[in-house]
Design a protein around this motif. Sequence first.
Motif, PDB file in Angstrom:
ATOM      1  N   ASN A 108       0.632  -1.291  -0.209  1.00 29.32           N
ATOM      2  CA  ASN A 108       0.072  -0.010   0.057  1.00 29.32           C
ATOM      3  C   ASN A 108       0.864   1.433   0.097  1.00 29.32           C
ATOM      4  OD1 ASN A 108      -2.424  -1.491   0.039  1.00 29.32           O
ATOM      5  ND2 ASN A 108      -2.714  -1.279   2.268  1.00 29.32           N
ATOM      6  N   ALA A 109       2.165   1.014   0.583  1.00 25.83           N
ATOM      7  CA  ALA A 109       2.928   2.457   0.342  1.00 25.83           C
ATOM      8  C   ALA A 109       3.362   2.851  -0.680  1.00 25.83           C
ATOM      9  CB  ALA A 109       4.160   2.048   1.453  1.00 25.83           C
ATOM     10  N   VAL A 110       3.694   4.305  -0.724  1.00 26.33           N
ATOM     11  CA  VAL A 110       4.341   5.008  -1.516  1.00 26.33           C
ATOM     12  C   VAL A 110       5.846   4.585  -1.620  1.00 26.33           C
ATOM     13  CG1 VAL A 110       4.765   7.418  -2.566  1.00 26.33           C
ATOM     14  CG2 VAL A 110       2.852   6.866  -1.463  1.00 26.33           C
ATOM     15  N   PRO A 111       6.492   4.283  -2.829  1.00 22.91           N
ATOM     16  CA  PRO A 111       7.944   4.154  -2.674  1.00 22.91           C
ATOM     17  C   PRO A 111       8.736   5.202  -2.139  1.00 22.91           C
ATOM     18  CG  PRO A 111       7.012   3.352  -4.874  1.00 22.91           C
ATOM     19  CD  PRO A 111       5.748   4.253  -4.089  1.00 22.91           C
ATOM     20  N   PRO A 112       9.405   5.178  -0.863  1.00 21.18           N
ATOM     21  CA  PRO A 112       9.944   6.411  -0.558  1.00 21.18           C
ATOM     22  C   PRO A 112      10.939   7.255  -1.463  1.00 21.18           C
ATOM     23  CG  PRO A 112       9.956   4.459   1.083  1.00 21.18           C
ATOM     24  CD  PRO A 112       9.530   4.009  -0.202  1.00 21.18           C
ATOM     25  N   LEU A 113      11.579   6.236  -2.298  1.00 27.04           N
ATOM     26  CA  LEU A 113      12.349   6.922  -3.506  1.00 27.04           C
ATOM     27  C   LEU A 113      11.686   8.016  -4.157  1.00 27.04           C
ATOM     28  CD1 LEU A 113      15.234   7.501  -4.524  1.00 27.04           C
ATOM     29  CD2 LEU A 113      15.143   5.212  -5.764  1.00 27.04           C
ATOM     30  N   LEU A 114      10.461   7.501  -4.632  1.00 30.18           N
ATOM     31  CA  LEU A 114       9.802   8.279  -5.706  1.00 30.18           C
ATOM     32  C   LEU A 114       9.170   9.449  -4.737  1.00 30.18           C
ATOM     33  CD1 LEU A 114       8.161   8.704  -8.256  1.00 30.18           C
ATOM     34  CD2 LEU A 114       6.307   7.435  -7.431  1.00 30.18           C
ATOM     35  N   GLY A 115       8.861   9.131  -3.611  1.00 27.45           N
ATOM     36  CA  GLY A 115       8.434  10.292  -2.700  1.00 27.45           C
ATOM     37  C   GLY A 115       9.571  11.378  -2.409  1.00 27.45           C
ATOM     38  N   MET A 116      10.684  10.841  -2.361  1.00 28.73           N
ATOM     39  CA  MET A 116      11.790  11.826  -2.305  1.00 28.73           C
ATOM     40  C   MET A 116      12.023  12.731  -3.372  1.00 28.73           C
ATOM     41  SD  MET A 116      15.076   9.527  -0.368  1.00 28.73           S
ATOM     42  CE  MET A 116      16.141  11.066  -0.427  1.00 28.73           C
ATOM     43  N   HIS A 117      12.080  12.066  -4.678  1.00 28.30           N
ATOM     44  CA  HIS A 117      11.990  13.215  -5.897  1.00 28.30           C
ATOM     45  C   HIS A 117      10.832  13.877  -5.943  1.00 28.30           C
ATOM     46  CE1 HIS A 117      15.662  11.423  -8.080  1.00 28.30           C
ATOM     47  NE2 HIS A 117      15.306  10.171  -7.518  1.00 28.30           N
ATOM     48  N   VAL A 118       9.683  13.659  -5.791  1.00 29.29           N
ATOM     49  CA  VAL A 118       8.440  14.122  -6.073  1.00 29.29           C
ATOM     50  C   VAL A 118       8.319  15.617  -4.777  1.00 29.29           C
ATOM     51  CG1 VAL A 118       5.983  14.290  -5.759  1.00 29.29           C
ATOM     52  CG2 VAL A 118       7.116  12.513  -6.855  1.00 29.29           C
ATOM     53  N   LEU A 119       8.747  14.949  -3.515  1.00 33.27           N
ATOM     54  CA  LEU A 119       8.544  16.112  -2.588  1.00 33.27           C
ATOM     55  C   LEU A 119      10.030  17.157  -2.764  1.00 33.27           C
ATOM     56  CD1 LEU A 119       7.819  14.046   0.901  1.00 33.27           C
ATOM     57  CD2 LEU A 119       6.493  15.911  -0.167  1.00 33.27           C
ATOM     58  N   SER A 120      10.827  16.572  -2.894  1.00 37.98           N
ATOM     59  CA  SER A 120      12.169  17.494  -3.176  1.00 37.98           C
ATOM     60  C   SER A 120      12.012  18.491  -4.445  1.00 37.98           C
ATOM     61  CB  SER A 120      13.495  16.787  -3.594  1.00 37.98           C
ATOM     62  OG  SER A 120      14.492  17.501  -3.703  1.00 37.98           O
ATOM     63  N   HIS A 121      11.511  17.966  -5.358  1.00 36.31           N
ATOM     64  CA  HIS A 121      10.895  18.995  -6.651  1.00 36.31           C
ATOM     65  C   HIS A 121       9.891  19.713  -6.224  1.00 36.31           C
ATOM     66  CE1 HIS A 121      10.970  19.862 -10.924  1.00 36.31           C
ATOM     67  NE2 HIS A 121       9.958  19.774 -11.005  1.00 36.31           N
ATOM     68  N   ALA A 122       8.595  19.216  -5.376  1.00 38.65           N
ATOM     69  CA  ALA A 122       7.564  20.135  -5.097  1.00 38.65           C
ATOM     70  C   ALA A 122       8.064  21.338  -4.003  1.00 38.65           C
ATOM     71  CB  ALA A 122       6.703  19.432  -4.273  1.00 38.65           C
ATOM     72  N   LEU A 123       9.262  20.949  -3.252  1.00 42.29           N
ATOM     73  CA  LEU A 123       9.564  22.033  -2.013  1.00 42.29           C
ATOM     74  C   LEU A 123      10.598  22.940  -2.567  1.00 42.29           C
ATOM     75  CD1 LEU A 123       9.492  19.596   0.945  1.00 42.29           C
ATOM     76  CD2 LEU A 123       7.798  21.279   0.346  1.00 42.29           C
ATOM     77  N   SER A 124      11.679  22.489  -3.384  1.00 48.69           N
ATOM     78  CA  SER A 124      12.657  23.147  -3.818  1.00 48.69           C
ATOM     79  C   SER A 124      12.996  23.183  -5.251  1.00 48.69           C
ATOM     80  CB  SER A 124      14.083  22.586  -3.225  1.00 48.69           C
ATOM     81  OG  SER A 124      14.357  21.135  -3.800  1.00 48.69           O
ATOM     82  N   GLY A 125      12.218  22.484  -6.043  1.00 51.94           N
ATOM     83  CA  GLY A 125      12.321  22.563  -7.532  1.00 51.94           C
ATOM     84  C   GLY A 125      13.579  21.859  -8.277  1.00 51.94           C
ATOM     85  N   ALA A 126      14.156  21.070  -7.095  1.00 48.35           N
ATOM     86  CA  ALA A 126      15.484  20.135  -7.608  1.00 48.35           C
ATOM     87  C   ALA A 126      15.322  18.690  -6.996  1.00 48.35           C
ATOM     88  CB  ALA A 126      16.490  20.757  -6.770  1.00 48.35           C
ATOM     89  N   ALA A 127      15.821  18.057  -7.698  1.00 45.63           N
ATOM     90  CA  ALA A 127      15.988  16.703  -7.177  1.00 45.63           C
ATOM     91  C   ALA A 127      16.880  16.446  -5.876  1.00 45.63           C
ATOM     92  CB  ALA A 127      16.826  15.738  -8.279  1.00 45.63           C
ATOM     93  N   PRO A 128      16.505  15.388  -5.369  1.00 44.99           N
ATOM     94  CA  PRO A 128      17.415  15.096  -3.945  1.00 44.99           C
ATOM     95  C   PRO A 128      18.839  15.013  -4.111  1.00 44.99           C
ATOM     96  CG  PRO A 128      15.603  13.394  -4.294  1.00 44.99           C
ATOM     97  CD  PRO A 128      15.811  14.015  -5.556  1.00 44.99           C
ATOM     98  N   SER A 129      19.558  15.482  -3.238  1.00 41.18           N
ATOM     99  CA  SER A 129      21.055  15.342  -3.261  1.00 41.18           C
ATOM    100  C   SER A 129      21.705  13.951  -3.335  1.00 41.18           C
ATOM    101  CB  SER A 129      21.621  16.251  -2.333  1.00 41.18           C
ATOM    102  OG  SER A 129      21.446  15.775  -1.209  1.00 41.18           O
TER     103      SER A 129
END
Length: 436
Positions: free
Chosen positions: A367-388
């Motif tokens: 049922n979970a969101v894959p955290p790695l996808l979440g990192m890319h989506v959240l990072s892009h939403a919050l900073s406009g950039a990919a995770p470091s």
Amino acid sequence: MSSPGTQIDPLDGVRILDLFAGPGGLDVAAHFLGHKSIGIEWDRNACATRYAAGLPTFHADVTVMRQTRFDEIPRSVDVLAGGPPCQSFSVAGRGAGRAALDTVKEFMRRLVSGEDEARIDEDLHSLNVDPRAALVLEPLRWLLKAIETKGRDPYRVIVLEQVPAVLPLWDVYAQLLRSGEGRLGGVKYEADCWELKTEQFGVPQTRTRAVLIARLVGSGAVSRPSTTHRSFDVRRGRGETHQTEAFTLESRPADKWVSMAEALDSADALPGSMVDMSRFHSKGRTDFFVVSNYGSNGNPKKRGRRLSSEPAFTVTGKVSRNKIYRTQVDFEENKFDRFTIAESGVLQTFPHNFPWSGNDQAQQVGNAVPPLLGMHVLSHALSGAAPSDTQLADSTTWPESSSDLTAHLRDIGCGDRTRCPEGSHKVSRTRRKPAP
């Protein structure tokens, strides 16, 4: 980056509210990006995992929480995220939600227009559709609640994800958010939505999600998150015979999708790993193939296959039913293995030592969101950039939470259990046979 096990006040500085939080896919992503989150989750098993992981949680119904306990949400929250239950929209489900897409769109517009919510709820309950289909309206209702509540600011960022069938609803969300009309009171967002393939973000499985990102006007434009890997051709042609030689790891370009073997071998190599691939080692590499629990091409008897040098099938709540074979001979003799919960979690990109707890753990993983996808989506939403690179490197191991923190989070989330979802803490007992 602070550890969830060392925080003095788990709710201090929380900025992300995760509706329908599950075991914590988006919360894990937020943690590795350096942001604090709190989730709302009704399933007590998922809550048990969240408490063990040190993730702040309200064990509550999202609708009830909005209606009667909205003031308990920390005022520091400025990001609304969520993935409403997808069963009624999923291709694997009965499709009641898909048939009602146009109806749900109309309810969204009615909510924003200012029509009486009691009347809307009455009409909604009278429909002959899966009640879970209505939960896709909840993020919109939470947004409107924040705008209309004195002392609250509108959410600065909104991130929503669901199965691909929900993309038309996210498109209506985006239109409404851009308009600022009705109950939005002139609050406008830059908003857009897309279908994203998880393997294009380094997740070792094929899974497609419909994702919406919105930012308050003035916070920057919204664009599609940049992919890091190639897509995997699920329609690749090959015969029924298992041909390992044609798909070796050595022949794979570095920017191609990540395979099951790569992900699991990497987890296996970590200190104190809960993943052990030695049972699949052959000629110096991890070698196996997976036969899906689901039929393919409309034929329930025809089971798809994936090689260890390929991404996994979509990890669902039935992941533990997939059969793993080391060789074709094992397949013919029906000698199979299963993925452990830790291994299934790694295929979802959870850390290898994530503390899965409670019952129905396979369902929690699926049922979970894959955290790695979440990192890319959240990072892009919050900073406009990919995770470091550092953030990505840190995401393989989860920090251990103290028993004191787990107990404190359980107290926050459940307390004396009187406000938890009705019946959620009942424990079934095996009936004893009557004495002869």
